[in-house]
Design a protein around this motif. Structure first.
Motif, PDB file in Angstrom:
ATOM      1  N   ARG A 195      42.658  28.562  28.310  1.00  0.00           N
ATOM      2  CA  ARG A 195      43.076  28.997  26.964  1.00  0.00           C
ATOM      3  C   ARG A 195      43.364  27.804  26.056  1.00  0.00           C
ATOM      4  O   ARG A 195      43.174  27.860  24.846  1.00  0.00           O
ATOM      5  CB  ARG A 195      44.320  29.899  27.080  1.00  0.00           C
ATOM      6  N   CYS A 196      43.790  26.679  26.631  1.00  0.00           N
ATOM      7  CA  CYS A 196      44.051  25.468  25.848  1.00  0.00           C
ATOM      8  C   CYS A 196      42.769  24.716  25.494  1.00  0.00           C
ATOM      9  O   CYS A 196      42.815  23.720  24.773  1.00  0.00           O
ATOM     10  CB  CYS A 196      44.971  24.539  26.626  1.00  0.00           C
ATOM     11  N   GLY A 197      41.654  25.162  26.027  1.00  0.00           N
ATOM     12  CA  GLY A 197      40.405  24.509  25.719  1.00  0.00           C
ATOM     13  C   GLY A 197      40.069  23.341  26.620  1.00  0.00           C
ATOM     14  O   GLY A 197      39.076  22.641  26.385  1.00  0.00           O
ATOM     15  N   LEU A 198      40.881  23.087  27.641  1.00  0.00           N
ATOM     16  CA  LEU A 198      40.598  21.987  28.554  1.00  0.00           C
ATOM     17  C   LEU A 198      39.391  22.285  29.433  1.00  0.00           C
ATOM     18  O   LEU A 198      38.685  21.376  29.869  1.00  0.00           O
ATOM     19  CB  LEU A 198      41.830  21.707  29.435  1.00  0.00           C
ATOM     20  N   VAL A 199      39.164  23.578  29.707  1.00  0.00           N
ATOM     21  CA  VAL A 199      38.015  24.011  30.496  1.00  0.00           C
ATOM     22  C   VAL A 199      37.266  25.059  29.686  1.00  0.00           C
ATOM     23  O   VAL A 199      37.875  25.983  29.135  1.00  0.00           O
ATOM     24  CB  VAL A 199      38.452  24.600  31.858  1.00  0.00           C
ATOM     25  N   SER A 200      35.963  24.933  29.623  1.00  0.00           N
ATOM     26  CA  SER A 200      35.160  25.890  28.869  1.00  0.00           C
ATOM     27  C   SER A 200      35.291  27.290  29.472  1.00  0.00           C
ATOM     28  O   SER A 200      35.326  27.457  30.696  1.00  0.00           O
ATOM     29  CB  SER A 200      33.690  25.462  28.895  1.00  0.00           C
ATOM     30  N   SER A 201      35.376  28.313  28.612  1.00  0.00           N
ATOM     31  CA  SER A 201      35.470  29.695  29.083  1.00  0.00           C
ATOM     32  C   SER A 201      34.209  30.125  29.826  1.00  0.00           C
ATOM     33  O   SER A 201      34.215  31.121  30.532  1.00  0.00           O
ATOM     34  CB  SER A 201      35.729  30.633  27.903  1.00  0.00           C
ATOM     35  N   LEU A 202      33.126  29.362  29.652  1.00  0.00           N
ATOM     36  CA  LEU A 202      31.912  29.638  30.421  1.00  0.00           C
ATOM     37  C   LEU A 202      32.174  29.470  31.913  1.00  0.00           C
ATOM     38  O   LEU A 202      31.617  30.209  32.737  1.00  0.00           O
ATOM     39  CB  LEU A 202      30.789  28.693  29.978  1.00  0.00           C
ATOM     40  N   PHE A 203      33.039  28.510  32.248  1.00  0.00           N
ATOM     41  CA  PHE A 203      33.334  28.242  33.654  1.00  0.00           C
ATOM     42  C   PHE A 203      34.609  28.936  34.131  1.00  0.00           C
ATOM     43  O   PHE A 203      34.697  29.345  35.289  1.00  0.00           O
ATOM     44  CB  PHE A 203      33.450  26.733  33.886  1.00  0.00           C
ATOM     45  N   LEU A 204      35.592  29.054  33.260  1.00  0.00           N
ATOM     46  CA  LEU A 204      36.860  29.650  33.660  1.00  0.00           C
ATOM     47  C   LEU A 204      37.475  30.400  32.482  1.00  0.00           C
ATOM     48  O   LEU A 204      38.267  29.846  31.721  1.00  0.00           O
ATOM     49  CB  LEU A 204      37.825  28.560  34.159  1.00  0.00           C
ATOM     50  N   PRO A 205      37.130  31.687  32.321  1.00  0.00           N
ATOM     51  CA  PRO A 205      37.698  32.470  31.224  1.00  0.00           C
ATOM     52  C   PRO A 205      39.198  32.670  31.417  1.00  0.00           C
ATOM     53  O   PRO A 205      39.711  32.654  32.535  1.00  0.00           O
ATOM     54  CB  PRO A 205      36.961  33.815  31.324  1.00  0.00           C
ATOM     55  N   ALA A 206      39.890  32.870  30.315  1.00  0.00           N
ATOM     56  CA  ALA A 206      41.323  33.171  30.391  1.00  0.00           C
ATOM     57  C   ALA A 206      41.524  34.508  31.097  1.00  0.00           C
ATOM     58  O   ALA A 206      40.677  35.405  30.991  1.00  0.00           O
ATOM     59  CB  ALA A 206      41.913  33.223  28.983  1.00  0.00           C
ATOM     60  N   PRO A 207      42.658  34.673  31.806  1.00  0.00           N
ATOM     61  CA  PRO A 207      42.919  35.961  32.482  1.00  0.00           C
ATOM     62  C   PRO A 207      42.849  37.149  31.530  1.00  0.00           C
ATOM     63  O   PRO A 207      42.334  38.213  31.909  1.00  0.00           O
ATOM     64  CB  PRO A 207      44.333  35.762  33.046  1.00  0.00           C
ATOM     65  N   SER A 208      43.367  36.990  30.327  1.00  0.00           N
ATOM     66  CA  SER A 208      43.316  38.090  29.355  1.00  0.00           C
ATOM     67  C   SER A 208      41.884  38.459  29.014  1.00  0.00           C
ATOM     68  O   SER A 208      41.554  39.637  28.809  1.00  0.00           O
ATOM     69  CB  SER A 208      44.068  37.697  28.081  1.00  0.00           C
ATOM     70  N   GLN A 209      40.990  37.470  28.966  1.00  0.00           N
ATOM     71  CA  GLN A 209      39.581  37.722  28.680  1.00  0.00           C
ATOM     72  C   GLN A 209      38.930  38.495  29.830  1.00  0.00           C
ATOM     73  O   GLN A 209      38.121  39.401  29.600  1.00  0.00           O
ATOM     74  CB  GLN A 209      38.857  36.391  28.459  1.00  0.00           C
ATOM     75  N   ILE A 210      39.302  38.140  31.073  1.00  0.00           N
ATOM     76  CA  ILE A 210      38.750  38.833  32.241  1.00  0.00           C
ATOM     77  C   ILE A 210      39.240  40.272  32.275  1.00  0.00           C
ATOM     78  O   ILE A 210      38.451  41.200  32.508  1.00  0.00           O
ATOM     79  CB  ILE A 210      39.151  38.092  33.532  1.00  0.00           C
ATOM     80  N   ILE A 211      40.534  40.481  32.027  1.00  0.00           N
ATOM     81  CA  ILE A 211      41.088  41.836  32.028  1.00  0.00           C
ATOM     82  C   ILE A 211      40.458  42.671  30.918  1.00  0.00           C
ATOM     83  O   ILE A 211      40.136  43.860  31.105  1.00  0.00           O
ATOM     84  CB  ILE A 211      42.626  41.799  31.861  1.00  0.00           C
ATOM     85  N   SER A 212      40.261  42.058  29.757  1.00  0.00           N
ATOM     86  CA  SER A 212      39.616  42.760  28.645  1.00  0.00           C
ATOM     87  C   SER A 212      38.194  43.184  29.022  1.00  0.00           C
ATOM     88  O   SER A 212      37.776  44.315  28.735  1.00  0.00           O
ATOM     89  CB  SER A 212      39.594  41.860  27.408  1.00  0.00           C
ATOM     90  N   ALA A 213      37.460  42.265  29.666  1.00  0.00           N
ATOM     91  CA  ALA A 213      36.108  42.593  30.112  1.00  0.00           C
ATOM     92  C   ALA A 213      36.129  43.719  31.145  1.00  0.00           C
ATOM     93  O   ALA A 213      35.295  44.639  31.103  1.00  0.00           O
ATOM     94  CB  ALA A 213      35.437  41.350  30.693  1.00  0.00           C
ATOM     95  N   LEU A 214      37.109  43.674  32.055  1.00  0.00           N
ATOM     96  CA  LEU A 214      37.224  44.712  33.085  1.00  0.00           C
ATOM     97  C   LEU A 214      37.506  46.069  32.458  1.00  0.00           C
ATOM     98  O   LEU A 214      36.886  47.082  32.830  1.00  0.00           O
ATOM     99  CB  LEU A 214      38.336  44.335  34.072  1.00  0.00           C
ATOM    100  N   LEU A 215      38.411  46.104  31.493  1.00  0.00           N
ATOM    101  CA  LEU A 215      38.739  47.369  30.823  1.00  0.00           C
ATOM    102  C   LEU A 215      37.538  47.918  30.056  1.00  0.00           C
ATOM    103  O   LEU A 215      37.293  49.130  30.048  1.00  0.00           O
ATOM    104  CB  LEU A 215      39.934  47.163  29.883  1.00  0.00           C
TER     105      LEU A 215
END
Length: 219
Positions: free
Chosen positions: A1-21
């Motif tokens: 979430r801080c941008g240290l790692v690209s979301s392509l490789f490690l999405p934020a937990p909220s992004q994963i939960i949103s995708a799951l929902l």
């Protein structure tokens, strides 16, 4: 979430939960999960029943013990997923090849965890089949059988995902591979979460079933 790692490789937990929902809401998870559950339940049931039958037969027959153990020990080290292309060649790319590879993976842990020593003792004292089943198999073999079933549960999930990645259009394994190919990591990881929850529920169900089937074990 801080941008240290690209979301392509490690999405934020909220992004994963949103995708799951989102995948739950549009039915994508439901369709994939239904296909996977169909395969794993049939494969697990068939493999368990055959493994249990083989374990009991080898425990009551010296000839079957000699032949069965030799065959089981020879085939067990073979990685089961390596046989999937052969099963596809023999059985086609449909459900039968996937169910068969799951059943084969389940068979070995169950067959090898049937405790046959006490069965052999009962048979040597000319105990009847029913008395052997009631007085020997139920109290003594069931704990080992359930241990085999728990091992088989993990194996069945592994083979399910591998089979679906290789030879399926629908299923949790196919879903994970599809979004991996598209590099949509949040949906890929949502599929992994569903798979891990499936494994957890499977294990909890087997623990519950064991408590019901072997109440004396917890006394």
């Amino acid at each position: 979430r801080c941008g240290l790692v690209s979301s392509l490789f490690l999405p934020a937990p909220s992004q994963i939960i949103s995708a799951l929902l989102t995948m739950l809401a549009d039915g994508e998870i439901g369709v994939s999960l239904a296909a996977s559950m169909y395969r794993i339940l049939i494969g697990f049931a068939v493999g368990s029943l055959i493994g249990l039958a083989v374990g009991l037969v080898t425990g009551t027959s010296a000839l079957a013990d000699k032949i069965g153990n030799s065959v089981v020990n020879a085939l067990y080290p073979i990685p089961k997923i390596a046989l999937l292309p052969l099963f596809i060649l023999w059985l086609g790319i449909g459900e039968l090849s996937k169910v068969t590879i799951i059943a084969l993976g389940v068979f070995f842990p169950v067959a090898m965890n049937v405790d046959t020593l006490l069965i052999k003792v009962a048979v040597s004292f000319n105990a009847s089949w029913w008395k052997t089943m009631k007085s020997v198999v139920l109290p003594n073999a069931l704990p080992m059988i359930f241990a085999g079933l728990r091992l088989a549960a993990g194996t069945s999930l592994l083979l399910l995902v591998a089979a679906e990645m290789i030879a399926a259009q629908v299923g949790i394994g196919a879903l994970i591979l599809h979004y991996g190919d598209l590099m949509i990591t949040d949906r890929l990881m949502a599929g992994v979460i569903v798979l891990s929850l499936l494994g957890l529920l499977f294990n909890l169900f087997l623990q519950w079933l064991e408590r019901k089937a072997i109440p004396w074990k917890n006394i």
